[in-house]
Enzyme design. Structure first.
Site, short mmCIF file in Angstrom:
data_model
loop_
_atom_site.label_atom_id
_atom_site.label_comp_id
_atom_site.label_asym_id
_atom_site.label_seq_id
_atom_site.Cartn_x
_atom_site.Cartn_y
_atom_site.Cartn_z
N GLU A 1 0.83 -1.21 0.00
CA GLU A 1 0.00 0.00 0.00
C GLU A 1 0.86 1.27 0.00
O GLU A 1 1.10 1.86 1.04
CB GLU A 1 -0.95 0.03 1.20
CG GLU A 1 -1.88 1.24 1.18
CD GLU A 1 -2.76 1.36 2.42
OE1 GLU A 1 -3.58 2.29 2.47
OE2 GLU A 1 -2.62 0.53 3.34
N LYS B 1 -2.90 -2.07 -2.69
CA LYS B 1 -3.95 -1.16 -2.21
C LYS B 1 -3.49 0.23 -2.57
O LYS B 1 -2.50 0.74 -2.04
CB LYS B 1 -4.15 -1.31 -0.70
CG LYS B 1 -5.26 -0.41 -0.15
CD LYS B 1 -5.62 -0.77 1.28
CE LYS B 1 -6.69 0.18 1.82
NZ LYS B 1 -7.16 -0.20 3.16
#
Length: 295
Positions: free
Chosen positions: A176, A213
């Site tokens: 992420e 993400k």
């Protein structure tokens, strides 16, 4: 690795519920839920309150695998129980929701336009604990605020370096590298980010799997090519400070990208709501985010 869970993460319709607010962000999450800081006096009492909140969310009738394919947990939540089952076991056995664990320890100070992850000296012990608790994968967050090529490369390299350690424990990491939605050159940041992600994907072994993400991009379907890479299980979107309405609207323009929302999922829930009102509000939010994720 659980093959059934891998199949669900790869191809099932739905989205990921992020219930992973940790020590620093827990008071804010509780305040959003209507529980102020005067409700606890110790950190343990605070974590007990947030576990009660998460338990209420997870046990709600609409919170199940036909809409929510996975949920991200904080370490403290992983080690607590719901109805005499550890949270990850409850999620999978009772709700058919894949359990994922947040592993990062927060962000370092801003340097070269980015915030890399703080050191994780106890990572191996945490990953062993994750295996014991039947966790499928992990999540770790860093932040990009400026289109600084050196900084962005450093973030991506750090993420992939730790991802390989996670893979060695037969877990699937969610990488992420969040691009701040207020970054003045957000599109340029995303271009540099994808460039270095592609470079590091090429260096992965044939059977090594990762997820991403990412902030919903300025250019529609910008990350579609990442979804086609054989190493990539899924590309999911963080809400990044957008409201639920705005995040869902933007997500509908990025086909194949599914939600992994936290605040945008829980924003209208309150400790003062009756169970009927709470469950209806959560059901409506889940359905809205689900529909945006399957466009």
């Amino acid at each position: 690795m659980n093959a059934i869970q891998l199949k669900q993460m790869t191809s099932a319709k739905g989205f990921i519920a992020a219930l992973d607010q940790s020590g620093g962000s827990t008071p804010k999450a509780l305040k959003q839920y209507g529980v102020n800081e005067d409700a606890w006096t110790t950190e343990e009492e605070m974590f007990q309150l947030v576990h009660q909140m998460r338990t209420r969310v997870i046990k709600a009738p609409a919170f199940k695998g036909d809409r929510i394919i996975a949920s991200i947990l904080f370490e403290n939540t992983m080690n607590r129980k719901i109805d005499d089952k550890y949270t990850a076991d409850y999620l999978w056995e009772e709700k058919q929701v894949v359990p994922i664990l947040k592993i990062d320890k927060g962000l370092a100070d801003l340097e070269n336009g980015v915030q890399v992850m703080k050191p994780m000296p106890e990572l191996d012990d945490l990953l062993k604990q994750a295996q014991k608790r039947h966790i499928f994968g992990t999540k770790m967050r860093s932040v990009i605020k400026e289109a600084n090529e050196e900084g962005i490369k450093k973030i991506v390299d750090q993420q992939f370096e730790i991802a390989k350690r996670i893979i060695a424990y037969d877990l699937v990491p969610i990488i992420e590298p969040e691009v701040d939605i207020h970054a003045p050159e957000k599109t340029k940041c995303e271009e540099l980010l994808k460039k270095y992600i592609k470079e590091d994907l090429k260096a992965l072994g044939k059977d090594q799997k990762v997820m991403f993400k990412l902030t919903i991009p300025n250019i529609d379907n910008f990350y579609a090519d990442l979804m086609g890479d054989t190493h990539v299980v899924r590309v999911v979107a963080l809400s990044g400070g957008y409201s639920q309405d705005e995040a869902c609207e933007k997500l509908t323009h990025n086909h194949g990208m599914i939600a992994s929302f936290s605040r945008a999922l829980l924003q209208d829930l309150s400790s003062s709501q009756s169970d009927a009102d709470f469950n209806k509000m959560l059901k409506d939010s889940i359905e809205k985010i689900y529909q945006a994720s399957i466009k």
